[in-house]
Design a protein around this motif. Sequence first.
Motif, PDB file in Angstrom:
ATOM      1  N   THR A  10      46.746  51.173  -2.178  1.00 19.28           N
ATOM      2  CA  THR A  10      45.814  52.013  -2.936  1.00 19.28           C
ATOM      3  C   THR A  10      44.361  51.667  -2.673  1.00 19.28           C
TER       4      THR A  10
ATOM      5  N   LEU B 164      36.000  52.264  -2.421  1.00 17.18           N
ATOM      6  CA  LEU B 164      36.484  53.505  -3.017  1.00 17.18           C
ATOM      7  C   LEU B 164      35.325  54.390  -3.459  1.00 17.18           C
TER       8      LEU B 164
ATOM      9  N   ASP C  79      35.836  58.068  -4.474  1.00 14.37           N
ATOM     10  CA  ASP C  79      37.077  57.870  -5.218  1.00 14.37           C
ATOM     11  C   ASP C  79      36.924  56.845  -6.342  1.00 14.37           C
TER      12      ASP C  79
ATOM     13  N   VAL D 111      38.607  57.231 -10.000  1.00 17.27           N
ATOM     14  CA  VAL D 111      40.059  57.224 -10.214  1.00 17.27           C
ATOM     15  C   VAL D 111      40.478  55.837 -10.694  1.00 17.27           C
TER      16      VAL D 111
ATOM     17  N   HIS E 208      42.780  52.492 -11.898  1.00 24.06           N
ATOM     18  CA  HIS E 208      43.750  51.664 -11.178  1.00 24.06           C
ATOM     19  C   HIS E 208      45.158  52.241 -11.259  1.00 24.06           C
TER      20      HIS E 208
ATOM     21  N   ARG F 230      45.708  55.526  -9.467  1.00 26.53           N
ATOM     22  CA  ARG F 230      45.835  55.425  -8.011  1.00 26.53           C
ATOM     23  C   ARG F 230      47.286  55.185  -7.602  1.00 26.53           C
TER      24      ARG F 230
ATOM     25  N   ARG G 260      49.162  58.472  -7.962  1.00 29.69           N
ATOM     26  CA  ARG G 260      48.878  59.291  -6.787  1.00 29.69           C
ATOM     27  C   ARG G 260      49.646  58.771  -5.571  1.00 29.69           C
TER      28      ARG G 260
END
Length: 316
Positions: free
Chosen positions: A100, A107, A112, A115, A117, A120, A123
Amino acid sequence: MVEVYTTAPASVEPDGSAFRRRLAEVTRWTDAAGHTGLLVYSDNTLIDPWLIAQLILERAARAVPLVAVQPVYCSPYAAARMAATLTFLHGRPVHLNLVTGGSRQHLEALGDGGVGHDERYERLSEFATVLRQLLESPRPVTSTGRHYRLQGASLPHRPRQPPRLVLSGSSEAAVKCADDLGVLRFAYPVPVRSYPAGRSGIRLGVIARPTAGAAWKAAHDRFPGDPLGERRHRVVAKLSDSHWYAELAEVEASGVYWLHPFRTYRTFCPYLVGSYAEVGAYLAAYFARGVESVILDVPDAEDDLHHARLAFDAAG
């Protein structure tokens, strides 16, 4: 028998030709040692892991790349097509390491940072599910998930042998993600007395020699004191939202288990240092707790893998 990978060197050489020579060396050593393959990790400071995987497949007789796959860097279709392409070109599978990303700054640089922890990993679970469908389904894939949507997508060359998927992480979200996907989870291990039982893989370094004294001399020669590295480590420990980094930063190391290379920012994994018998006994304790695969740190010389093999042999 426990499966062993090594780690490909980072792309920090002064130029591309020097890096290619170094990668070719480590690939040759890995092949000669009979190990499964080489971890190719990835972040914003390193060159593309898929191109490194291509170089490994060109040079290795048996070893395969274990390629870091990060949803921020590519879609599941792009990852599936690349894995299938490499398999088509070389007739050998690649292995994929689902990650991740652990650097908040990296990130954020890619848009990103907002988003969370755990999100992620949610996802990543969807990413891996779609990736697996593309690589394994004989029919075009349609997906209407939260993060990825496909309508009748298919690969130009679906591999006969799909890539092996593993996942890296140590948080509760990572454990759940690996369990949901049914894949082996790799972690940077805490000392064996605190290591949780269960099927898993670990990443660490091994410096073993016939005697403990010779091993510790080799360890200190390779990783001397580094005050600047210690300061960098402390900064990263404060900024990173990676569960594993915070966990290792708090560990009290002793005996065979050594964290000096980690705490001087020379590498990200713990080391086991000692005689073949001492390191072998420590490894055996991990194996007894369910560890079935090991990723070794980047070897400094071919002899490193020879000495490590004798420690693994001592583990039984």
